[in-house]
Design a protein around this motif. Structure first.
Motif, PDB file in Angstrom:
ATOM      1  N   ALA A   1      38.302 -10.795  13.572  1.00 28.69           N
ATOM      2  CA  ALA A   1      37.592 -11.342  14.721  1.00 28.69           C
ATOM      3  C   ALA A   1      36.202 -10.725  14.804  1.00 28.69           C
ATOM      4  N   GLY A   2      35.382 -11.277  15.744  1.00 21.95           N
ATOM      5  CA  GLY A   2      34.009 -10.814  15.853  1.00 21.95           C
ATOM      6  C   GLY A   2      33.901  -9.362  16.288  1.00 21.95           C
ATOM      7  N   GLU A   3      34.661  -8.925  17.323  1.00 26.06           N
ATOM      8  CA  GLU A   3      34.616  -7.559  17.829  1.00 26.06           C
ATOM      9  C   GLU A   3      36.046  -7.055  17.999  1.00 26.06           C
ATOM     10  N   ARG A   4      36.216  -5.729  17.875  1.00 24.21           N
ATOM     11  CA  ARG A   4      37.539  -5.157  18.084  1.00 24.21           C
ATOM     12  C   ARG A   4      37.418  -3.847  18.840  1.00 24.21           C
TER      13      ARG A   4
ATOM     14  N   GLY B   1      37.262 -15.420  26.055  1.00 25.23           N
ATOM     15  CA  GLY B   1      36.635 -14.643  24.984  1.00 25.23           C
ATOM     16  C   GLY B   1      37.588 -13.777  24.195  1.00 25.23           C
ATOM     17  N   ILE B   2      38.805 -13.572  24.716  1.00 26.01           N
ATOM     18  CA  ILE B   2      39.784 -12.737  24.011  1.00 26.01           C
ATOM     19  C   ILE B   2      40.505 -13.588  22.972  1.00 26.01           C
TER      20      ILE B   2
ATOM     21  N   GLN C   1      45.264  -3.009  20.645  1.00 23.38           N
ATOM     22  CA  GLN C   1      44.096  -3.484  19.908  1.00 23.38           C
ATOM     23  C   GLN C   1      43.728  -4.869  20.435  1.00 23.38           C
ATOM     24  N   VAL C   2      42.460  -5.037  20.739  1.00 18.81           N
ATOM     25  CA  VAL C   2      41.991  -6.306  21.272  1.00 18.81           C
ATOM     26  C   VAL C   2      40.859  -6.829  20.400  1.00 18.81           C
TER      27      VAL C   2
ATOM     28  N   SER D   1      31.370  -8.545  22.570  1.00 18.85           N
ATOM     29  CA  SER D   1      31.675  -7.301  23.275  1.00 18.85           C
ATOM     30  C   SER D   1      31.796  -7.486  24.790  1.00 18.85           C
ATOM     31  N   SER D   2      31.143  -8.482  25.348  1.00 19.43           N
ATOM     32  CA  SER D   2      31.203  -8.689  26.804  1.00 19.43           C
ATOM     33  C   SER D   2      32.599  -9.093  27.278  1.00 19.43           C
TER      34      SER D   2
END
Length: 856
Positions: free
Chosen positions: A87-90, A116-117, A130-131, A136-137
């Motif tokens: 994914a884009g951010e973790r 967004g999640i 872990q998400v 990041s927002s």
């Protein structure tokens, strides 16, 4: 709703004994902890049900028992929550307030709906979450949302400045200390740890990677940022060292020959000086930084000896010293790399690419780019690239790299396979269940590297001894150089030379290297044979073991009991089986599972049950059609007002034949008895016989079965002692009893349900590590295969390692003593002193390398 009680999570329930059973049990455990009927009132894992005595998540046992017994813990131990990490951010979080895996599921569902999640993975056992999110927002509302659900979370900050480097060129523990001391004075470095055994440096720094590599190079070593790929640093370095040794050697030989010809002596001196510069550049450079860092390593001692020899005109001796030192270092480094490569070679077992099935097409992709859920195709003869489940095809798979098993294992649809194993015959399609960095073989490599970094008691003692010995001898050398000439006893040149010899003898390289190389070799050998030894401490402990206690079910036996006899005393057999199915269908115990499987195979239906409860060590109960029914052992029914004469006689007869009985009845009537039999593993008797021949004095079986069953199994398994009728806590007492008798005891179990006994024993050994991550994490030693065939090899290897460590230590000390004695009569020359030091170190290493050749 069916009130699922602690019957599903009794402390004496056993873990399923193989991978397929592990996955079969998931829906059963989940139903216990995640019922959809009236969840706000009856869910066994809800936060408001803690007061229920029979609640499967209530804390009615000690912490160790709870860990071993909770049905909810069992679920999380066998169930992998899979999450893609592309994914884009973790972000990682630490979650508090969970009391059951159902809580983890609640959080996953609650946060998964946030905008967004993309993915949420909560691990109940570790309390970590872990998400993955699109940006990041999306992480901002997470902590607030978790509070609404009744839990709390905090962000786990990942230290991006902590890196691991591979270091090439260390040939002694003092080299590692010099590197640490050098970086401890660097303002950009917060913390540094260098492990000589594994050749790795863990360092937290704020400056660039290139600057760290440059600093290491200054000290005389080479560094590269750790990766799963083989380092390219070593090859050019080896060529350079070869050239240095050959060229300086030729200069020494040429100078020696010219000294016997009518050639001016200064020509030979120039050649010797050239040899000193070529061979001595690296150790002098390293010595400079060592002194700057206030370290006293062998580079300092050897450099002082070579320069001192040149100052008193012994140019040949000085050149010979640095040349022999260079040869010794080169050979030591090469030998030590063999032990390190015994683990690094495991990295090559997993292919770097795999064929991915997309529609009807096959596309080759790097394993790092393959996500969970992808289907990969493994051709006959190819290595399996990632852990997964077979979704198409049947074949035999050579699992030796993981489990050490010599015979290929048949795999069919639904079976699990591991990265690094070899597909023998037919085409297999595999659905990926773990990412490249999470595969079983990746975890093995990680655990073994961690194990090698841990100092054994002997190694710690030797290091402490060396740290005292070296400065004392160094001071003694200075005293030898100064004091005798000052008091008019001999010449300055004579005592200066003896002092230089003493400096060389002060280097404790062979002694310091004696233990870690042996430990690394033994751990590497074990890993290649399907055995994980968690560190030198446990390797030494295994070598001292003289009694081994075995859990029976799933360890000495197959752990797959089957129904052998059905005896009715009241009513029909069909009625008996339906009630038995109702009572046992939520239990994870192998005996209960055997009954459930048998009844379902016959097609008999279950009845409506409620108010399920577990009666620890005796059985289970449930309310069926308004009446309480029980399933359990004879002890359970002896407390009721039922005449048991005929029943007890039948039960005793069956138990004497080595079978386990489950009595079905009410408080007033016995409906019947179901007999279940387990079979001894084919290799158990052979393995135990081998253990007795390898120095083990006592092999002991621990079981909750009756005396008759225990006696029969013990005789078949070559066990010379057994403890029967044990509750889970009684296994701990049995281990303590053996310890009180003076034995060093190892406990062999499954790593989960036997946790208290494993912790009590001097050494905990878990079986079936390839089937469960928990076994790999909880025990001191892990047998990756679900059998005992590698246990004798482990004990043999450990005893041999202890023997070699003792040989190395005594040999190293003896050489030093002889060298010290020979100095003062003038019989020891400077080059002989160097040869004794580097030669002893090399002999010690080669002796330790014998551990790599011991076959499983």
């Amino acid at each position: 709703m069916k009130e699922i009680s602690s019957s599903c999570c009794s402390t004496n329930k056993k873990k399923p004994s193989n991978t397929s059973e592990l996955f079969n049990v998931i829906p059963v455990a989940s139903s216990c902890c995640n019922s959809t009927k009236e969840p706000e009132k009856d869910s066994c894992c809800s936060n408001d049900s803690a007061e229920k005595v029979s609640d499967c998540c209530a804390s009615q046992v000690s912490k160790s028992e709870e860990k071993a017994s909770s049905c909810c813990s069992t679920t999380i131990e066998v169930e992998e929550n899979i999450m893609e990490t592309n994914a884009g951010e973790r972000q990682d979080f630490l979650v508090t307030g969970m009391d059951c895996p159902a809580c983890a599921k609640t959080i996953e569902k609650g946060l998964g709906s946030l905008p967004g999640i993309e993915m949420v993975k909560v691990n109940y056992s570790t309390a970590k979450m872990q998400v993955s999110a699109a940006n990041s927002s999306a992480f901002i509302p997470i902590e607030k949302e978790i509070k609404k659900l009744g839990y709390s979370a905090e962000v786990l900050q990942q230290n991006k400045n902590l890196r691991t480097y591979d270091i090439v060129g260390m040939d002694c523990g003092s080299c590692a200390k010099s590197i640490e001391n050098h970086f401890n004075k660097n303002p950009s470095v917060k913390e540094v740890s260098v492990n000589f055994s594994t050749g790795k440096m863990k360092i937290e720094h704020t400056n660039s990677v290139d600057e760290i590599i440059s600093e290491v190079d200054k000290i005389g070593y080479s560094a590269s940022l750790k990766s799963n790929k083989k380092s390219t640093v070593e090859q050019p370095k080896s060529k350079k060292e070869n050239w240095i040794i050959i060229s300086s050697g030729l200069l020494i030989v040429l100078g020696f020959l010219l000294s016997y010809l009518s050639v001016p002596s200064f020509v030979s001196t120039i050649l010797y000086a050239g040899a000193i510069v070529i061979s001595g550049y690296k150790p002098v450079k390293s010595a400079f930084y060592a002194i700057k860092s206030r370290s006293l390593d062998m580079n300092v001692l050897m450099s002082a000896a070579a320069i001192g020899a040149a100052l008193i005109g012994e140019w040949l001796e000085g050149a010979t010293v640095v040349w022999l030192f260079a040869i010794g270092n080169y050979l030591q480094t090469k030998s030590i790399e063999r032990t390190r490569n015994s683990i690094r070679s495991l990295m090559d077992l997993s292919p770097s690419e795999a064929w991915v099935k997309i529609g009807n097409d096959l596309i080759k992709k790097p394993v790092e780019e393959i996500s969970v859920g992808t289907t990969i195709v493994i051709k006959p003869g190819d290595r399996i690239a990632l852990d997964g489940d077979v979704v198409q095809g049947e074949s035999s798979v050579n699992q030796a790299p993981i489990t050490g098993e010599s015979i290929p294992v048949d795999k069919a649809i639904g079976d699990s396979v591991y990265a690094g194993t070899i597909n023998e015959h037919s085409l297999l399609e595999i659905k990926v269940t773990k990412l490249a960095e999470d595969t079983t073989i990746s975890k093995i490599i990680h655990l073994v590297e961690e194990a090698q970094e841990q100092k054994a008691p002997t190694e710690a003692f030797v290091d402490k001894f060396a740290s005292i010995y070296t400065p004392i001898v160094f001071i003694a050398a200075l005293a030898v150089i100064v004091i005798p000439p000052l008091i008019g006893f001999g010449t300055w040149g004579e005592w200066f030379y003896k002092g230089l010899e003493l400096l060389v003898v002060a280097c404790p390289c062979a002694l310091v290297i004696s233990t870690p190389v042996a430990i690394v070799s033994a751990i590497g050998n074990a890993a290649r044979n399907g055995v994980l030894i968690k560190g030198g401490t446990f390797l030494e402990a295994a070598g001292a073991i003289n009694a081994i206690a075995f859990d029976k079910t799933g360890t000495l036996t197959e752990g797959k009991p089957k129904v052998s006899d059905i005896k009715t005393f009241s009513g029909s057999e069909e009625e008996l089986l339906s009630i038995a199915l109702t009572l046992e269908e939520y239990s994870t115990h192998p005996i209960a599972k055997a009954i459930v499987d048998h009844v379902r195979e016959l097609g008999k239906p279950a009845k409506d049950g409620a108010e399920y409860k577990n009666i620890v060590g005796k059985g289970v109960q449930a309310t069926i059609t308004g009446e309480i029914y029980y399933a359990g052992n004879l002890k359970l029914f002896k407390g009721m007002s039922i005449p048991l004469g005929t029943v007890e006689a039948y039960v005793n007869e069956v138990q004497n034949n080595g079978k386990t009985v489950v009595i079905i009845g009410t408080k007033t009537d016995i409906l019947g008895v179901i007999s279940v039999a387990d079979t001894i593993r084919e290799n158990s008797a052979v393995a135990l016989k081998s253990l007795l021949s390898s120095g083990i004095k006592q092999t002991v079986m621990l079981t909750g079965d009756n005396e008759g069953t225990a006696k029969l199994i013990a005789s078949k398994a070559n066990v010379n002692r057994y403890f029967a009728n044990l509750l889970p806590e009684d296994k701990v007492d049995a281990v303590k009893k053996l310890q009180e008798e003076g034995y060093k005891v190892a406990m062999v179990g499954d790593g989960i349900n036997d946790a208290p006994a494993l912790a009590t024993a001097d050494l905990g050994i878990a079986m079936g590590g390839a089937g469960t991550d928990t076994a790999m994490e909880t025990a001191d030693i892990v047998l990756m295969a679900d059998n005992l065939e590698k246990l004798p090899h482990t004990i043999k290897l450990s005893k041999k390692a202890l023997s070699i460590i003792k040989q190395n230590i005594w040999f190293s000390i003896l050489i030093k003593v002889i060298a010290l004695v020979l100095i003062f009569p003038g019989w020891l020359t400077l080059w002989m002193a160097v040869l004794s030091d580097t030669g002893a170190a090399l002999i010690v290493i080669l002796n330790a390398l014998r551990l790599l050749r011991i076959k499983g």
